[in-house]
Design a protein around this motif. Sequence first.
Motif, PDB file in Angstrom:
ATOM      1  N   GLN A  42       0.834  -1.201   0.000  1.00  0.00           N
ATOM      2  CA  GLN A  42       0.000   0.000   0.000  1.00  0.00           C
ATOM      3  C   GLN A  42       0.871   1.255   0.000  1.00  0.00           C
ATOM      4  N   MET A  43       1.956   1.203   0.744  1.00  0.00           N
ATOM      5  CA  MET A  43       2.857   2.341   0.809  1.00  0.00           C
ATOM      6  C   MET A  43       3.479   2.620  -0.563  1.00  0.00           C
ATOM      7  N   THR A  44       3.895   1.574  -1.249  1.00  0.00           N
ATOM      8  CA  THR A  44       4.470   1.733  -2.582  1.00  0.00           C
ATOM      9  C   THR A  44       3.463   2.372  -3.529  1.00  0.00           C
ATOM     10  N   GLN A  45       2.211   1.935  -3.457  1.00  0.00           N
ATOM     11  CA  GLN A  45       1.164   2.525  -4.300  1.00  0.00           C
ATOM     12  C   GLN A  45       0.958   3.998  -3.956  1.00  0.00           C
ATOM     13  N   MET A  46       0.965   4.320  -2.673  1.00  0.00           N
ATOM     14  CA  MET A  46       0.777   5.718  -2.255  1.00  0.00           C
ATOM     15  C   MET A  46       1.920   6.601  -2.761  1.00  0.00           C
ATOM     16  N   ILE A  47       3.135   6.092  -2.720  1.00  0.00           N
ATOM     17  CA  ILE A  47       4.286   6.862  -3.202  1.00  0.00           C
ATOM     18  C   ILE A  47       4.161   7.076  -4.709  1.00  0.00           C
ATOM     19  N   ASN A  48       3.818   6.021  -5.431  1.00  0.00           N
ATOM     20  CA  ASN A  48       3.735   6.103  -6.891  1.00  0.00           C
ATOM     21  C   ASN A  48       2.515   6.877  -7.386  1.00  0.00           C
ATOM     22  N   ASN A  49       1.360   6.680  -6.759  1.00  0.00           N
ATOM     23  CA  ASN A  49       0.115   7.270  -7.266  1.00  0.00           C
ATOM     24  C   ASN A  49      -0.263   8.591  -6.607  1.00  0.00           C
ATOM     25  N   ASP A  50      -0.003   8.713  -5.302  1.00  0.00           N
ATOM     26  CA  ASP A  50      -0.435   9.898  -4.552  1.00  0.00           C
ATOM     27  C   ASP A  50       0.709  10.838  -4.206  1.00  0.00           C
ATOM     28  N   THR A  92       0.062  16.944   2.045  1.00  0.00           N
ATOM     29  CA  THR A  92       0.637  15.835   1.278  1.00  0.00           C
ATOM     30  C   THR A  92       0.558  14.575   2.137  1.00  0.00           C
ATOM     31  N   PRO A  93       0.235  13.433   1.537  1.00  0.00           N
ATOM     32  CA  PRO A  93       0.268  12.197   2.330  1.00  0.00           C
ATOM     33  C   PRO A  93       1.682  11.946   2.866  1.00  0.00           C
ATOM     34  N   LEU A  94       1.784  11.766   4.161  1.00  0.00           N
ATOM     35  CA  LEU A  94       3.065  11.452   4.810  1.00  0.00           C
ATOM     36  C   LEU A  94       2.991  10.048   5.377  1.00  0.00           C
ATOM     37  N   ILE A  95       4.036   9.275   5.152  1.00  0.00           N
ATOM     38  CA  ILE A  95       4.123   7.921   5.700  1.00  0.00           C
ATOM     39  C   ILE A  95       5.296   7.908   6.658  1.00  0.00           C
ATOM     40  N   LEU A  96       5.005   7.655   7.920  1.00  0.00           N
ATOM     41  CA  LEU A  96       6.037   7.622   8.954  1.00  0.00           C
ATOM     42  C   LEU A  96       6.586   6.202   9.077  1.00  0.00           C
ATOM     43  N   ILE A  97       7.901   6.121   9.182  1.00  0.00           N
ATOM     44  CA  ILE A  97       8.551   4.817   9.306  1.00  0.00           C
ATOM     45  C   ILE A  97       9.443   4.818  10.532  1.00  0.00           C
ATOM     46  N   CYS A  98       9.240   3.814  11.369  1.00  0.00           N
ATOM     47  CA  CYS A  98      10.145   3.581  12.499  1.00  0.00           C
ATOM     48  C   CYS A  98      10.698   2.161  12.349  1.00  0.00           C
ATOM     49  N   LYS A  99      11.297   1.646  13.375  1.00  0.00           N
ATOM     50  CA  LYS A  99      11.917   0.327  13.272  1.00  0.00           C
ATOM     51  C   LYS A  99      10.881  -0.792  13.213  1.00  0.00           C
ATOM     52  N   HIS A 120       0.049   8.538   7.727  1.00  0.00           N
ATOM     53  CA  HIS A 120       0.011   7.076   7.682  1.00  0.00           C
ATOM     54  C   HIS A 120       1.278   6.584   8.362  1.00  0.00           C
ATOM     55  N   LYS A 121       1.257   5.327   8.760  1.00  0.00           N
ATOM     56  CA  LYS A 121       2.463   4.724   9.337  1.00  0.00           C
ATOM     57  C   LYS A 121       2.645   3.346   8.721  1.00  0.00           C
TER      58      LYS A 121
END
Length: 139
Positions: A42-50, A92-99, A120-121
């Motif tokens: 889903q994250m990959t789609q969000m980066i590519n599409n949104d 802008t859609p933001l996706i947070l990434i932690c460990k 999003h996370k």
Amino acid sequence: MLEQFIEFFTTHWLLSSVWVVLFLLLIKTESARGGAAVSPSQMTQMINNDHAKVVDIRTKDEFRAGHLPNALHIPAKDMHKRMSELESLKDTPLILICKTGTTAGATGAVLAKAGFNKLHKLRGGILEWQGSNLPLVRD
């Protein structure tokens, strides 16, 4: 102790049911805090599409060991001081990434309070990304 709990629950079933429902609602609210969890696909789609932007909130050493291409690096402990770097991305859609996916919710809550509304996370964090055999870059 358990017998007393069961006796209380059966005697006061309505009150107990209300508490159970409230507890479940609290869990649901807290888990949604800081953005919806998304899978690596889903994250990959969000980066590519949104045109979503990835914000990596791990430590400097963890980030250097491997991160997503074009990820912004703002450690969670520095988010309050460096939030201005994200001001232009409020809508802008933001996706947070932690460990592991656990710290992102708290950081997301800080951003939500500051007016960021498309948060999003990454569910499972960078470990889930690596477990899916997806690419990382190293500095």
